[in-house]
Write a protein that holds these residues in place. Structure first.
Motif, PDB file in Angstrom:
ATOM      1  N   VAL A   6      -5.278  -8.228   5.761  1.00  0.00           N
ATOM      2  CA  VAL A   6      -4.804  -8.159   4.387  1.00  0.00           C
ATOM      3  C   VAL A   6      -4.916  -9.577   3.498  1.00  0.00           C
ATOM      4  O   VAL A   6      -5.568  -9.625   2.352  1.00  0.00           O
ATOM      5  CB  VAL A   6      -3.494  -7.229   4.252  1.00  0.00           C
ATOM      6  CG1 VAL A   6      -3.220  -7.455   2.486  1.00  0.00           C
ATOM      7  CG2 VAL A   6      -3.853  -5.953   4.433  1.00  0.00           C
ATOM      8  N   GLY A  38      -0.822  -5.683  12.741  1.00  0.00           N
ATOM      9  CA  GLY A  38      -0.591  -4.913  11.546  1.00  0.00           C
ATOM     10  C   GLY A  38       0.514  -5.447  10.473  1.00  0.00           C
ATOM     11  O   GLY A  38       0.880  -5.004   9.273  1.00  0.00           O
ATOM     12  N   PHE A  75       0.653  -1.013   0.137  1.00  0.00           N
ATOM     13  CA  PHE A  75       0.020  -0.053   0.130  1.00  0.00           C
ATOM     14  C   PHE A  75       0.764   1.048  -0.039  1.00  0.00           C
ATOM     15  O   PHE A  75       1.596   1.497   0.780  1.00  0.00           O
ATOM     16  CB  PHE A  75      -1.034  -0.102   1.369  1.00  0.00           C
ATOM     17  CG  PHE A  75      -1.847  -1.307   1.389  1.00  0.00           C
ATOM     18  CD1 PHE A  75      -2.975  -1.128   0.385  1.00  0.00           C
ATOM     19  CD2 PHE A  75      -1.664  -2.272   2.087  1.00  0.00           C
ATOM     20  CE1 PHE A  75      -3.902  -2.107   0.469  1.00  0.00           C
ATOM     21  CE2 PHE A  75      -2.632  -3.368   2.078  1.00  0.00           C
ATOM     22  CZ  PHE A  75      -3.706  -3.122   1.414  1.00  0.00           C
TER      23      PHE A  75
END
Ligand SMILES: Nc1ncnc2c1ncn2[C@@H]1O[C@H](COP(=O)(O)OP(=O)(O)O)[C@@H](O)[C@H]1O
Ligand SMILES: [Mg+2]
Length: 282
Positions: A49, A44, A18
């Motif tokens: 994702v 994270g 990203f």
């Protein structure tokens, strides 16, 4: 091509960034039918994702996601990138997802459960009602009649999560995905969810198929109770893929500190912990 009956999901060399920030940097993963798999890793690190690629909510920068087509069990795996929206919808008939956030859409609890049955199965509200009641009771709700009429916005985060799990179970999927199903729950309800995930996983679907379960989690109790296959993401790759006992006993300088500080979300509560055993596993 030979049919690959036993593979449910195959991820090949998956990359995703990203804004130049690489998140997934070459994920190769095969999920076999009937696997009970937990995806773990630091906050994270890309767990959600990865899940979103399997659901085709995100498109890979590189690599492929292949899945079994339950409507055509004799066929080879299908590449998600090649499917139309209609074909995707057909696949999703066999999948259920409990999302990490915004697990329910706005509207009543009944609407949340009924929509899928109405749209996909063409069932009437009268037919859906007993199913809704049964699954809500199975996640520990009492006074279910009243709950059905409540609006999503009247529920606590934990209640919404349990309704979302109930809704997913009601769909009787071949493939279940849970993104942090117990985060935010108190110990009693977390233990109920552990048990439901376990029982649903080990119960064949109505059409007699074994189920496959993928759980993203930070919940150490869940790992201890379900002893799943563990896949740990680290720096965009799969750092570990093996059994829970190997994971727990690992002295890797990456795994050890992660596992040791993995929060026990729910302090052991006498009602939650006692008397809870998984048949055949303890
Ligand atoms: N749609 C997006 N746009 C930009 N960055 C994103 C997007 N989705 C996730 N990310 C970033 O990707 C990284 C991994 O996120 P995520 O998979 O949600 O982590 P987790 O492992 O905690 O589930 C994070 O740095 C997050 O900010
Ligand atoms: Mg996440």
């Amino acid at each position: 091509m030979k049919p690959e009956r036993t593979v449910e999901i195959r991820i090949e060399d998956l990359h995703k960034s990203f804004d130049e920030h690489p998140v997934l940097q070459g994920i190769d993963l095969t999920v076999q039918r009937s696997d009970l798999l937990a995806i773990v890793g630091g906050s994270g690190c890309g767990k959600t994702v990865l899940l979103k690629h399997i659901l085709r909510q995100l498109t890979p920068d590189r690599g492929r996601v292949l899945v079994a087509d339950h409507a055509r069990p004799d066929q080879a795996l299908v590449d998600l990138a090649t499917l139309t929206e209609e074909e995707m919808d057909e696949l999703r008939l066999h999948w259920a997802v409990v999302f990490q956030r915004n697990a329910l859409f706005s509207g009543s609890v009944f609407e949340n459960i009924a929509l899928w049955f109405r749209e996909v199965k063409g069932m009437s509200d009268a037919e859906v009602r007993p199913i809704a009641i049964e699954v809500l009771e199975s996640v520990g709700f009492t006074d279910v009649q009243r709950l059905l009429e409540k609006d999503r916005d009247e529920l606590s985060g934990g209640m919404a999560k349990r309704v979302a799990v109930a809704r997913a179970l009601s769909m009787d999927p071949a493939l279940m995905f849970y993104d942090e199903p117990t985060t935010g729950l108190d110990p009693v309800h977390a233990a109920q969810i552990h048990r439901l995930i376990h029982d649903t996983h080990h119960r064949l679907s109505r059409s007699g198929e074994p189920r496959t379960t993928v759980i993203i989690t930070h919940d150490k109790d869940l790992l201890h109770r379900l002893e799943p296959r563990i896949v740990m993401l680290h720096e965009g790759r799969i750092f570990f893929d093996g059994s829970f006992s190997e994971f727990e006993q690992s002295d890797s300088p990456i795994i050890r500190p992660y596992f040791d500080v993995m929060p026990i979300l729910h302090e052991r509560h006498p009602d939650a912990a006692s008397g809870w055993t998984i048949p055949g596993m303890e």
